[in-house]
Design an enzyme around this catalytic site. Structure first.
Site, PDB file in Angstrom:
ATOM      1  CG  HIS A  12      -1.875   1.150   1.268  1.00  0.00           C
ATOM      2  ND1 HIS A  12      -3.209   0.969   1.518  1.00  0.00           N
ATOM      3  CD2 HIS A  12      -1.720   2.479   1.083  1.00  0.00           C
ATOM      4  CE1 HIS A  12      -3.829   2.144   1.485  1.00  0.00           C
ATOM      5  NE2 HIS A  12      -2.930   3.079   1.222  1.00  0.00           N
ATOM      6  CB  VAL A  15       4.960   7.092  -5.526  1.00  0.00           C
ATOM      7  CG1 VAL A  15       5.504   5.928  -4.711  1.00  0.00           C
ATOM      8  CG2 VAL A  15       4.156   6.574  -6.713  1.00  0.00           C
ATOM      9  NE  ARG A  16       0.840  12.247  -1.739  1.00  0.00           N
ATOM     10  CZ  ARG A  16      -0.210  11.757  -1.113  1.00  0.00           C
ATOM     11  NH1 ARG A  16      -1.101  11.036  -1.774  1.00  0.00           N
ATOM     12  NH2 ARG A  16      -0.382  11.978   0.176  1.00  0.00           N
ATOM     13  CG  HIS A 133     -10.020   4.308   3.218  1.00  0.00           C
ATOM     14  ND1 HIS A 133      -8.826   4.964   3.420  1.00  0.00           N
ATOM     15  CD2 HIS A 133     -10.846   4.732   4.211  1.00  0.00           C
ATOM     16  CE1 HIS A 133      -8.934   5.741   4.488  1.00  0.00           C
ATOM     17  NE2 HIS A 133     -10.152   5.620   4.984  1.00  0.00           N
ATOM     18  CG  HIS A 167      -5.190   1.964   5.740  1.00  0.00           C
ATOM     19  ND1 HIS A 167      -6.548   1.830   5.872  1.00  0.00           N
ATOM     20  CD2 HIS A 167      -4.998   2.803   4.696  1.00  0.00           C
ATOM     21  CE1 HIS A 167      -7.148   2.540   4.932  1.00  0.00           C
ATOM     22  NE2 HIS A 167      -6.227   3.144   4.210  1.00  0.00           N
ATOM     23  CG  ASP A 239      -1.825   4.796   4.000  1.00  0.00           C
ATOM     24  OD1 ASP A 239      -1.844   5.249   2.841  1.00  0.00           O
ATOM     25  OD2 ASP A 239      -2.638   5.151   4.861  1.00  0.00           O
ATOM     26  CG  HIS A 243       0.224  15.395   2.586  1.00  0.00           C
ATOM     27  ND1 HIS A 243      -0.647  15.660   1.554  1.00  0.00           N
ATOM     28  CD2 HIS A 243      -0.239  14.259   3.183  1.00  0.00           C
ATOM     29  CE1 HIS A 243      -1.593  14.729   1.530  1.00  0.00           C
ATOM     30  NE2 HIS A 243      -1.363  13.872   2.504  1.00  0.00           N
TER      31      HIS A 243
END
Length: 339
Positions: A12, A15-16, A133, A167, A239, A243
């Site tokens: 999970h 990597v944007r 999720h 998660h 996860d 940011h």
């Protein structure tokens, strides 16, 4: 003391995109053999062409690394689209309940609606893996628990569909994966090593804010016990979700913890502390290979030794900082070599 981990897998990973991808991808692509890549970009990966385009961007910025691509669950996933994705090697669907996390505004609003169930039926026929999720609207610490009825319905309605509770964060969910043969889960480093105290027990720490929330000591201890014994229905999924610090220090803090730079040393430290190093290989790789039937992955050997590792406080992208989990702390294990 040393340990060598073979073919680490992150089940999970975020990597944007664009410059941020180039800044953070190496922290995962270098030590890990493969990772399940999340599709909740600013423009979600809702079809095969956009997913393949993103895969190509990842491959261009990495080597000896296999991105395992996922499609963002949406009403446009017709049987034909799923077949097209399957032909291109896409095996994962990621279901986001609407509004439950970052870039989930385009998520599924009716989890048990006719269209959702139709897509899941087709996914089952084609052998896809459903990653979810698993949160529903409600009190913040109960959102995962409130999703149990949906998970049970999915498990019973689609017995041949592998369903991954992403998660896992609530100890009450453990009974579900033990009850249903087709329910599995991933565990993050932060959910097995941290509690709400790390987020708000002293000063509010925005860099520990994630969804689902890190929870109580009881939750952390129960989940950690699953990891330490490498429960066969559990695989590691970080996860890791970077940011910019400027966003994390804003009035509207995005959910996500950037843990990729410390994953293997921190897991070694945690497993050694609890005398369970012999189970780390299964947790970090072997279980995922079995659950996801993975083969032909790039061969990787990550050698770690018990030597101090001072965690950098941040990495840089576009002259902005991205805070690293446990930045400034000293871990007792260090990644020495990747081969």
């Amino acid at each position: 003391m040393e340990i060598t981990l073979f073919d680490p897998i992150d089940a999970h990973l975020h990597v944007r995109e664009d410059a941020l991808l180039k800044a953070v991808l190496r922290y995962s692509s270098e030590p890990f053999s493969a990772a399940v890549i999340m599709p909740n970009l600013s423009k979600p990966l809702i079809d095969t062409p956009t997913t393949l385009e993103y895969e190509e961007e990842i491959l261009k910025n990495s080597s000896n690394f296999k991105p395992l691509m996922s499609l963002y669950f949406n009403d446009g996933l017709t049987l034909e689209e799923l077949q097209r994705a399957q032909e291109k090697g896409i095996r994962f669907l990621k279901l986001y309940p609407k509004g439950m996390t970052t870039n989930a505004q385009n998520g599924t609003s009716d989890l048990l609606g006719e269209k959702t169930l139709e897509i899941l039926e087709n996914a089952q026929k084609l052998g896809f893996i459903l990653c979810i999720h698993a949160e529903q609207a409600g009190f913040c610490l109960d959102k995962e628990f409130l999703c149990h009825s949906v998970l049970e319905t999915f498990a019973l309605s689609f017995p041949k569909l592998k369903i991954i509770i992403e998660h896992l964060s609530d100890w009450r969910s453990i009974a579900l994966i033990e009850k249903h043969t087709n329910l599995y889960a991933t565990l993050t480093l932060h959910h097995i090593s941290m509690t709400l105290d790390d987020l708000l027990g002293g000063s509010l720490n925005p860099h520990c804010f994630c969804k689902p929330l890190i929870k109580t000591k009881k939750d952390q201890e129960r989940l950690l016990s699953l990891a330490l014994k490498a429960h066969p229905k559990i695989s590691f999924g970080s996860d890791s979700a970077p940011h910019f610090v400027s966003k994390k220090h804003s009035a509207s803090i995005p959910a996500g913890i950037f843990s990729a730079p410390i994953l293997l040393p921190a897991l070694c430290e945690l497993f050694e502390k609890h005398n369970a190093l012999e189970n780390l290989q299964a947790f970090i790789s072997d279980n995922a290979k079995k659950i996801y039937t993975l083969d032909n992955l790039p061969n990787k050997k990550a050698r770690l030794s018990k030597k101090p590792f001072i965690v950098p406080t941040h990495t840089i992208c576009l002259n902005e900082k991205i805070a690293i989990l446990r930045g400034g702390e000293t871990l007792s294990w260090n990644l020495q070599e990747i081969a």
